[in-house]
Design a protein around this motif. Structure first.
Motif, PDB file in Angstrom:
ATOM      1  N   LYS A   1      45.708  40.970  47.858  1.00  0.00           N
ATOM      2  CA  LYS A   1      47.166  40.889  47.727  1.00  0.00           C
ATOM      3  C   LYS A   1      47.678  39.819  48.677  1.00  0.00           C
ATOM      4  N   THR A   2      48.514  38.932  48.153  1.00  0.00           N
ATOM      5  CA  THR A   2      49.049  37.830  48.956  1.00  0.00           C
ATOM      6  C   THR A   2      50.561  37.922  49.129  1.00  0.00           C
ATOM      7  N   THR A   3      51.165  38.973  48.618  1.00  0.00           N
ATOM      8  CA  THR A   3      52.621  39.120  48.703  1.00  0.00           C
ATOM      9  C   THR A   3      53.024  39.762  50.029  1.00  0.00           C
ATOM     10  N   SER A   4      54.277  39.578  50.400  1.00  0.00           N
ATOM     11  CA  SER A   4      54.753  40.165  51.652  1.00  0.00           C
ATOM     12  C   SER A   4      55.033  41.656  51.506  1.00  0.00           C
ATOM     13  N   HIS A   5      55.338  42.097  50.295  1.00  0.00           N
ATOM     14  CA  HIS A   5      55.595  43.520  50.056  1.00  0.00           C
ATOM     15  C   HIS A   5      54.312  44.188  49.577  1.00  0.00           C
ATOM     16  N   PHE A   6      53.927  45.282  50.225  1.00  0.00           N
ATOM     17  CA  PHE A   6      52.718  46.015  49.868  1.00  0.00           C
ATOM     18  C   PHE A   6      53.119  47.318  49.189  1.00  0.00           C
TER      19      PHE A   6
ATOM     20  N   ARG B   1      51.958  50.551  47.875  1.00  0.00           N
ATOM     21  CA  ARG B   1      50.817  51.464  47.957  1.00  0.00           C
ATOM     22  C   ARG B   1      50.536  52.182  46.639  1.00  0.00           C
ATOM     23  N   PHE B   2      51.585  52.674  45.981  1.00  0.00           N
ATOM     24  CA  PHE B   2      51.399  53.400  44.725  1.00  0.00           C
ATOM     25  C   PHE B   2      50.761  52.495  43.672  1.00  0.00           C
ATOM     26  N   TYR B   3      51.298  51.291  43.509  1.00  0.00           N
ATOM     27  CA  TYR B   3      50.766  50.356  42.513  1.00  0.00           C
ATOM     28  C   TYR B   3      49.303  50.017  42.815  1.00  0.00           C
ATOM     29  N   CYS B   4      48.996  49.721  44.079  1.00  0.00           N
ATOM     30  CA  CYS B   4      47.623  49.362  44.446  1.00  0.00           C
ATOM     31  C   CYS B   4      46.653  50.512  44.190  1.00  0.00           C
ATOM     32  N   SER B   5      47.074  51.721  44.513  1.00  0.00           N
ATOM     33  CA  SER B   5      46.229  52.889  44.288  1.00  0.00           C
ATOM     34  C   SER B   5      45.958  53.089  42.798  1.00  0.00           C
ATOM     35  N   LEU B   6      46.994  52.958  41.997  1.00  0.00           N
ATOM     36  CA  LEU B   6      46.857  53.093  40.544  1.00  0.00           C
ATOM     37  C   LEU B   6      45.946  51.996  39.988  1.00  0.00           C
ATOM     38  N   GLN B   7      46.182  50.769  40.402  1.00  0.00           N
ATOM     39  CA  GLN B   7      45.388  49.641  39.923  1.00  0.00           C
ATOM     40  C   GLN B   7      43.907  49.837  40.261  1.00  0.00           C
ATOM     41  N   LEU B   8      43.598  50.204  41.489  1.00  0.00           N
ATOM     42  CA  LEU B   8      42.196  50.406  41.876  1.00  0.00           C
ATOM     43  C   LEU B   8      41.556  51.580  41.137  1.00  0.00           C
ATOM     44  N   SER B   9      42.328  52.629  40.875  1.00  0.00           N
ATOM     45  CA  SER B   9      41.793  53.773  40.122  1.00  0.00           C
ATOM     46  C   SER B   9      41.422  53.361  38.699  1.00  0.00           C
ATOM     47  N   ILE B  10      42.241  52.545  38.089  1.00  0.00           N
ATOM     48  CA  ILE B  10      41.950  52.037  36.742  1.00  0.00           C
ATOM     49  C   ILE B  10      40.720  51.137  36.781  1.00  0.00           C
ATOM     50  N   TYR B  11      40.661  50.246  37.769  1.00  0.00           N
ATOM     51  CA  TYR B  11      39.494  49.377  37.915  1.00  0.00           C
ATOM     52  C   TYR B  11      38.213  50.201  38.075  1.00  0.00           C
ATOM     53  N   LYS B  12      38.263  51.251  38.883  1.00  0.00           N
ATOM     54  CA  LYS B  12      37.092  52.103  39.110  1.00  0.00           C
ATOM     55  C   LYS B  12      36.604  52.701  37.798  1.00  0.00           C
TER      56      LYS B  12
END
Length: 131
Positions: free
Chosen positions: A83-88, A90-101
Motif C-alpha cells: 500500500k502506497t497511500t497515506s490512508h490505511f 484496515r477493513f479493506y486490507c483484511s477483506l482483500q487479503l482474505s480473498i487473495y488467500k
C-alpha cells in the motif's frame, strides 16, 4: 499518488522476477528491505530466491487479481499487499487479503501461512491478525 504507487509496485515486481535492482524511491527500497528481512526470518534465504511478484489469482468466473508478492516456504506461502497511500483502510486490507488467500489456495494448492500489508507511507508492516 497513482504514478508513485505504480512505480513502487513495478520496481518490486522487476526486482523479484527479473533481478533488476534499480530502486529509485524510498518506498521501493523500504519494501525490498522489509521483504529481505521477512524472507530471512521465515525461510532463511534471500527474497529473490523465495519471492515472486504479481501472482495472478482467479475464481475463473468473475474475479481475477494479482497478489503483489508471494513468499514461498517449505511449509506454505505468505502473501503481501503493498500500500502506497497515506490512508490505511484496515477493513479493506483484511477483506482483500482474505480473498487473495482463498483464491491462492484454490489456484495453486499451497496453504497460506501468513498475510501482510507493507505500507510505504507509514513504513510499517501489518500482519493480517493485526489488521
Amino acid at each position: 499518488a497513482t504514478i508513485y504507487g505504480s512505480s513502487v509496485h513495478k520496481a518490486v515486481e522487476n526486482y523479484l522476477n527479473s533481478g533488476n535492482k534499480n530502486l529509485s524511491s524510498e518506498g521501493e527500497k523500504w519494501v525490498i528491505a522489509e521483504l529481505e528481512k521477512l524472507s530471512m526470518d521465515i525461510v532463511g534465504v534471500d527474497a529473490m530466491d523465495c519471492c515472486e511478484g504479481e501472482v495472478m489469482v482467479s475464481d475463473f468466473e468473475t474475479t481475477a487479481s494479482k497478489i503483489d508478492v508471494v513468499l514461498h516456504s517449505k511449509d506454505g506461502a505468505y502473501l503481501f499487499d503493498i500500500k502506497t497511500t497515506s490512508h490505511f483502510d484496515r477493513f479493506y486490507c483484511s477483506l482483500q487479503l482474505s480473498i487473495y488467500k482463498k483464491l491462492y489456495e484454490e489456484n495453486y494448492g499451497e496453504e497460506v501461512k501468513g498475510m501482510f500489508v507493507l505500507s510505504t507511507k507509514q513504513k510499517r508492516k501489518f500482519r493480517k491478525s493485526e489488521i
